[in-house]
Each structure stands twice: as structure tokens, then as C-alpha cells.
Design an enzyme around this catalytic site. Structure first.
Site, short mmCIF file in Angstrom:
data_model
loop_
_atom_site.label_atom_id
_atom_site.label_comp_id
_atom_site.label_asym_id
_atom_site.label_seq_id
_atom_site.Cartn_x
_atom_site.Cartn_y
_atom_site.Cartn_z
N GLY A 124 0.83 -1.38 0.36
CA GLY A 124 0.09 0.09 -0.04
C GLY A 124 0.40 1.04 0.12
O GLY A 124 0.94 1.67 1.00
N GLU A 241 12.88 -3.90 -5.82
CA GLU A 241 11.66 -4.12 -6.88
C GLU A 241 12.57 -3.40 -8.18
O GLU A 241 12.22 -4.89 -9.18
CB GLU A 241 10.96 -3.33 -6.37
CG GLU A 241 9.76 -2.98 -6.93
CD GLU A 241 8.71 -2.73 -6.82
OE1 GLU A 241 8.87 -1.49 -6.68
OE2 GLU A 241 7.09 -2.70 -7.61
#
Lengths: 395, 370
Positions: A124, A241
Site C-alpha cells: 500500500g 523491486e
């Protein structure tokens, strides 16, 4: 210069290939968290082919952090059709974050089920008005007794529809400067007050969701790091990432499929690969992949040999890798011509529509994880030392 | 496993870079381009003193017998410094040809002179790679005739090694009767280009090339590698100059380097160029150590670097605005050198076609159903 891994690794490679051979008939059935998926993931951990350097007490293999062994595992698994270890944001981002900055209780509670693929996480971070300028996020977290009360909205939440947990950034110190007022919380997705709405993408799929959060109450202990230091916590693992989006060896495997496609595809009876213009585009793309493979060898080398500086080589990989992949998929579609526009369950569809799907999906990856333009800012500012654009007054 | 330059390679690169910065600044290059041959000679001698002539010559003949990566590192530094000096033909391709395909007296005669910087041998492979116009040489009964264009390092050379269309190599002493040398004026004035016209000139076959193309192909591969390294060196300097200029030059009250449009130009150049350094090292390593990948790597390198070099050389001049177009700033010397490198030993399209064939993409492998 030495590209050999050394004879001491030959035994290890043999070990990996024989494991792969013994397991080549493994089938995974059912969705994520299915019994066979979790069992396979556990088997990979038990044999040291996944979570290799994560301590045993947290559910890992507890082995050495040997970069070359990890590379050999990746190389051999890539060559084989057996199921690959699970990835996902929980494994790639949350686990390293907790291991680095979490409490002992948090490590015990979350790392093992996450590694086994039995606890799926979503991230989130982004909000409708906080994309590239993530630190301007507005979702509120207020401490009320022994609970955080969360209100706000998140967007681009991958796999939220499959997740049990969410690691979320919320503003807990509204009066602090924007980078210092954020906290990093762990939110169970079955908490009342969470409304998930899938976002339908251009591919027709819905990998992403919007989350609407209304008085979501979670325990005060579900914070990683200190109050107001969530930005630091998130940044500690953000690099994981970006690196994972653009593996040139995977791109080379895809390139080989493109060669096969162009050998098989004909127009007026002539193979596309024999047409000079198409062939030249094909070879151009191959040259770019080879350049990136060389770049990745340099990065690998710096992981093994301390002191080798490859920061610039790292800054460019996301930008280069995702743009290249989009161009590669685009060539496949041009090679197919009108056939390349077919989709879903149409007759004449090639490779189940995978080229069209990837062409669109990689456009998404060019945007996600920091757009190409943001990547160029990173390269010029952090890599080349060029100044930031002056801030607009009051922003 | 170590992917990168060794300490020795880095220090050689640094010594050449420092020498050229001190002895061949832009003003000197301009003087040479305007015809000051003495200055060019001095710089050449200085580079020979640093060891560039003996790099690839076997120890037996007084050379250093270093690997291709050393030569690539040198070539990159020479490109960065727009060095007006023979190297790729004379000190890389010539010793390769002689040591791999020469007979003993050819080696005894020429290799020690190359190593000592006492002989320059020009290399003419254009006609083997792809003949233009009516170029090409024919050899029969000890005599060679024909025409060879863009002989690398051929101006004022002591000898030439020329390939015919089938890849056989011939050694010609420059003092032999029947040789006419014509200067070719290219855009790149930092290096000479010539055309050779030969009429019944005494020539010797390099016997190792008679039935076996491996030496000729290795010369092409290595030449392409060196040209690519030169381009990468030149491109990196152009990029560095662009970043530096963008931090100095002010417009609308701030450094132009703070404008996203300019930053993105520099980032795009960096993103393209950074992997090219690794690619040069990788291709050079394959030349000496991974034979089965060497040719494909050299082809891909030549084509890819030519494209990146073109983009970087164009964009960095744009970053400099109007100044980029002037002789005062001198960016065009690198721009033009990169432009010549792009065409020598095969343009990107030609080389990509070659690597397609190397991989067997041109063979019809499918069968029609009917």
C-alpha cells in the site's frame, strides 16, 4: 577478467541439475496458496534453492550467502520447465524489510508463512495523488489507545484481491515535513473497513486494485521501525523491486521465442525472418540484449568482488530493460501483421496471445516502479550529479 | 569470477589518458588537422614510448604479448583523446596477421620492428568485408594488382597487409615499385585515410591464410572491437563534456542542467552508453577465451556501439546548443571520428546481416504443410 565460476562450483551445479531432473514432473495445481504450491515452495526451501541465506529459525534454508550459487540456481531453473520459486512483493520487499528492521516477534510471525507462499502480501504505497511524488501521500494513521486507525485511499495495489496482509505507508505525523511524517504499518486484509475494488487494465486483466480504507483498526504493535520513519523503512528495500523488473537473461529467452516466431510466420509464403527489414530490427534488439547481459555481468561481479563500483550500471537497468522488452514484444506483433492484433480466443491467434499481452504488460512496467522519466531523473541526479528542478513555491 | 578491468589495465588506460590530456589537448589536435605533421609525429612517439606498439606482439619478438582486452582499453583511451596516431591497423591487426598466418622470415622481419615502434603496417580489409566500386586486389605468381580503399593506418606506412575478396592475406613492402598512394579526405581529420592502387607489385602471401580464413576473420573481429572501443571512449568524453557544460551554462536564470529536458538527454545517453563499456570488455574477453562466442560478440558490439555512438555524438552537440556546432568547442572532432568508426569494417546494417547468418537465421528450416 575471468568469467569462470571455478571448478568448486561444478559439484554444486550437478546437485542442482539432478534435483531438477528428479522433480521434472512436479505439477502445481490450483491458485496461489494451494496445497501443492506451498508444498513445492517448502521443498525448494528445504533443499536450499529458495530463501537460501535466510536463517532457519525464520523459515529459510540457513545457508551461506554465495552469489555464484544463487546465480547457478537461477541459470539451471531458467533452463528447465519445472515450477519456479514464488516471487511477489511479500517475498521480495517485505521479508528483507522485516529481517532488517523488524522486531523478533515480527520476524517470527511473518517471515516463515511469507516464504512458504502461505501468506500473500500487497503493497500500500501509491495514492491517486501520490504517484511519482510518493512522499506527498495523505492516507492517515492515528493512534487511538492500543490501535492505529487508518483512513484514506490507496491505488495500484497489486494482488490485493489475493492477499492476506498489506504493508502500508500512512501519514502519522501530519505536522512533520512530508518525508518525516510517514509510518510503515502491517495491515491484515480481513480487517473491517477495507474495501477493495479491482482496476481493469488495458490487457483485460485486473492485477491491480484500489483500496478504500475507512476507520480500519490494527494493533499498535504492527509498525516496522519507529513512528515517522516509514519513509526510511520503505526506501531500505525499494531497490529490490527495481532490480527485479528487467533481467536480461530472461529477455534473451524471450528473444529466442521471437526468433522461432519469425521463422514460422510467413507473408505471401516468405518467412518474415528472411525479410531484410524485419531481420535487421530483430538483430538490433539482440544487440541491445547482449549489451545488457554484459552490463549485468558487471553488476554480478561487483556483488562478489567488494569495492567494484557499479552504481551507474544499476541506475540504468530498469529504464533499459523495460523499454527493450516493450520493443521486443512490439516487433513480434509487427512480424505477425494483422494476425498480431488478434486477442483472447480469436481464431488464428499465435502463442495464445502472449505477445499482445506482454506488449501491453511491459508498457505497464515502463510506468510502474518509477516511470521511465523518473528513472531518467534518477540517472541524471544521482548518477551524473545534475541539479534537481527548482521546487515550485509552496509545493 | 571477476568481470572488469585489472589494475594493470586501468593503469595503462590512465597513463595514456593523462599523456594525451597533457600532450594532445584540443588546440594541438586542431593544429594537426591543419597540417602540423611534426606534432602528430611527436604524439605518436610518445604513445609508442608508453608501449602501444608492442601490446599484441609475441614476447619472442620483443613485444608484451598482452590480451585483446588490453588493446581495447588502449583503443578506448585513444578515441577519448582523438589521438592522431596509428594503432588499430598497425599495432593490433598487423601483429595478429603476422603472428597467426606469417611465415618465419616475415615474422622475424616485421614483428620486432612493430614492437619497437619502428614500422607501421597498414591494413586493407575493406574489400573482404564489402567491396565498394571497383575495389579489390588480385594475386598471381608473386604479383598483386588492384585497388584497396580505406587502408587502416596506411598513410606513410612501411608495408601493407591486404586481403583479397576470398580473405587471403598479402604482404606488400611500401617501397616496392608500382604502388600509388592517394590520400582520401574523410570527415575525420584526426586520422588519415588512403587508397592504394597496385600494378604488378611484388607481394608475398601470408601462408597461414591461404586455405584457412580464421586469421582474416580474427583480424576483422578484433578490428571491429577496436573501432567500437574507440567510439565508446570518444562517446564517453562527449557525454562528460555535455554534463559539465550543462552545469556551467545558464539560461532563464539557472544552469541548463537543471532543466528536465537537458537532464533527460544526458540520462538517455548514459543509459545507452554505460552497458557499452561492459560490452567492449566482454567481447574482448571472448576473443581470447571463449572462441565460440567471439565472432557474434564482435559483430553485435560493432553494430550496437555504432548506433549508440551516433546517438551520443548527436545529442551531446545538441546539449551544447549553438556552441556545439562551432570549431571553438571542437566537439565535431569526436563526432566525426565516431562517424568514420561507424563505417569502417562494416556499417551496422552489414554487420547485423553477418551476425544473422552466423546464427543460421537465413536457413529455411520450416516445411509447408501441403
Amino acid at each position: 577478467m575471468d568469467l569462470e565460476y571455478g571448478p568448486e562450483y561444478d559439484d554444486f551445479r550437478n546437485e542442482v541439475t539432478s534435483f531438477i531432473k528428479d522433480n521434472e514432473n512436479v505439477k502445481i495445481v490450483g491458485p496461489v496458496r494451494s496445497e501443492s504450491r506451498v508444498a513445492w515452495q517448502q521443498k525448494l526451501i528445504d533443499n536450499g534453492y529458495f530463501a537460501r541465506s535466510i536463517p532457519k529459525e525464520y523459515g529459510g534454508y540457513g545457508g551461506d550467502m554465495d552469489i555464484i550459487k544463487l546465480r547457478i540456481i537461477a541459470e539451471e531453473f531458467a533452463k528447465s520447465p519445472i515450477p519456479k520459486p514464488m516471487g511477489g512483493q511479500g517475498i521480495q520487499m517485505l521479508v528483507p524489510t522485516i529481517l532488517e528492521l523488524g522486531t523478533e516477534e515480527q520476524k517470527q510471525a511473518y517471515v516463515r508463512p511469507t516464504l512458504r507462499g502461505d501468506m500473500i502480501w500487497c503493497q500500500g504505497y501509491s495514492e491517486p495523488n501520490s504517484g511519482s511524488d510518493l512522499a506527498s501521500l495523505q492516507t492517515k494513521g492515528e493512534l487511538d489507545g492500543s490501535e492505529w486507525v487508518i483512513n484514506g485511499q490507496k491505488i495500484w495495489t497489486s494482488t490485493a484481491h489475493l492477499s492476506q496482509m498489506c504493508f502500508i505507508l500512512v501519514r502519522t505525523e501530519p505536522d512533520a515535513p512530508k518525508h518525516q511524517g510517514i509510518s510503515y504499518l502491517l495491515m491484515p486484509m480481513d480487517t473491517p473497513g477495507i474495501d477493495r475494488r479491482p482496476i481493469k487494465q488495458m490487457t483485460g486483466d485486473s492485477d491491480f486494485n484500489e483500496l478504500f480504507l475507512t476507520d480500519v483498526r490494527i494493533p499498535a504493535a504492527n509498525i516496522i521501525g519507529k513512528r515517522g520513519e516509514g519513509w526510511k523503512v520503505a526506501n531500505a528495500t525499494l531497490g529490490h523491486e527495481r532490480g527485479s523488473l528487467a533481467d536480461p537473461n530472461a529477455t534473451m529467452n524471450r528473444f529466442n521465442s521471437l526468433v522461432n516466431l519469425m521463422k514460422g510466420e510467413t507473408v505471401d509464403g516468405e518467412r518474415i525472418i528472411d525479410k531484410p527489414v524485419f531481420r535487421d530490427r530483430l538483430l538490433k534488439i539482440q544487440g541491445r540484449i547482449v549489451a545488457q547481459q554484459s552490463n549485468s555481468l558487471r553488476i554480478l561481479s561487483s556483488q562478489i568482488n567488494k569495492g567494484q563500483d557499479t552504481s551507474m550500471a544499476r541506475f540504468i537497468t530498469k529504464l533499459q530493460g523495460t523499454e527493450l522488452r516493450h520493443d521486443l514484444e512490439g516487433l513480434a506483433i509487427d512480424a505477425m501483421g494483422e494476425i498480431g492484433t488478434l486477442y483472447e480466443d480469436s481464431p488464428h491467434l499465435r502463442d495464445k496471445g502472449a505477445w499482445q499481452m506482454s506488449y501491453m504488460y511491459f508498457l505497464g512496467l515502463i510506468i510502474g516502479g518509477g516511470t521511465s522519466q523518473i528513472q531518467k531523473n534518477i540517472i541524471s541526479e544521482r548518477g551524473l550529479g545534475m541539479p534537481k528542478e527548482p521546487k515550485v513555491q509552496g509545493a | 569470477m571477476y568481470f572488469g578491468l585489472s589494475e594493470e589495465q586501468k593503469s595503462l588506460e590512465e597513463s595514456i589518458t593523462k599523456y594525451l590530456e597533457a600532450s594532445a589537448p584540443l588546440e594541438t589536435i586542431k593544429a594537426i588537422v591543419d597540417g602540423d605533421a611534426e606534432k602528430a609525429k611527436t604524439i605518436h612517439q610518445g604513445l609508442v614510448d608508453l608501449g602501444i606498439s608492442g601490446l599484441m606482439v609475441p614476447e619472442l619478438y620483443g613485444g608484451l604479448e598482452l590480451d585483446t582486452l588490453f588493446a581495447a582499453v588502449v583503443s578506448g583511451a585513444l578515441g577519448a583523446g582523438t589521438a592522431p596516431s596509428p594503432f588499430i591497423g598497425a599495432y593490433v591487426m598487423a601483429p595478429l596477421a603476422l603472428s597467426l598466418a606469417g611465415k618465419d622470415d616475415q615474422k622475424d622481419n616485421w614483428l620486432p620492428k612493430i614492437a619497437g615502434g619502428d614500422a607501421v603496417i597498414g591494413i586493407g580489409l575493406s574489400e573482404y568485408v564489402g567491396a565498394r566500386e571497383d575495389a579489390g586486389v588480385n594475386f598471381s605468381e608473386g604479383k598483386i594488382s588492384g585497388r584497396s580503399l580505406f587502408v587502416i593506418d596506411g598513410k606513410n606506412a612501411d608495408a601493407y597487409i591486404l586481403a583479397n575478396k576470398s580473405g587471403q592475406l598479402f604482404l606488400v613492402d611500401a617501397n616496392t615499385k608500382g604502388i600509388e598512394v592517394t590520400n582520401l579526405t574523410t570527415v575525420d581529420k584526426t586520422r588519415d585515410s588512403i587508397e592504394l592502387i597496385l600494378k604488378d607489385v611484388n607481394a608475398e602471401l601470408l601462408p597461414g591464410s591461404e586455405k584457412d580464413l580464421s586469421t582474416t576473420n580474427k583480424m576483422v573481429d578484433t578490428g571491429r572491437l577496436m573501432l567500437s572501443a574507440d567510439t565508446v571512449g570518444a562517446s564517453q568524453i562527449m557525454l562528460d563534456k555535455s554534463v559539465a557544460y550543462s552545469l556551467e551554462r545558464k539560461q532563464f536564470g539557472r544552469a541548463i542542467g537543471s532543466f528536465q529536458a537537458v537532464k533527460h538527454m544526458c540520462a538517455e545517453m548514459t543509459a545507452e552508453l554505460e552497458p557499452c563499456h561492459s560490452m567492449v570488455w566482454h567481447a574482448a574477453h571472448c576473443q581470447d577465451n571463449i572462441e565460440e562466442e567471439a565472432r557474434e560478440m564482435a559483430c553485435h558490439l560493432k553494430a550496437h556501439v555504432a548506433e549508440v555512438g551516433q546517438q551520443v555524438s548527436k545529442t551531446s552537440i545538441e546539449v551544447h546548443g549553438g556552441m556545439g556546432f562551432t570549431d571553438e568547442m571542437g566537439l565535431h572532432y569526436w563526432f566525426k571520428r565516431i562517424g568514420l568508426n561507424r563505417q569502417l569494417l562494416g556499417s551496422p546494417e552489414l554487420v547485423r546481416e553477418e551476425v544473422a547468418k552466423l546464427q543460421g537465421f537465413d536457413q529455411i528450416l520450416i516445411k509447408k504443410d501441403n
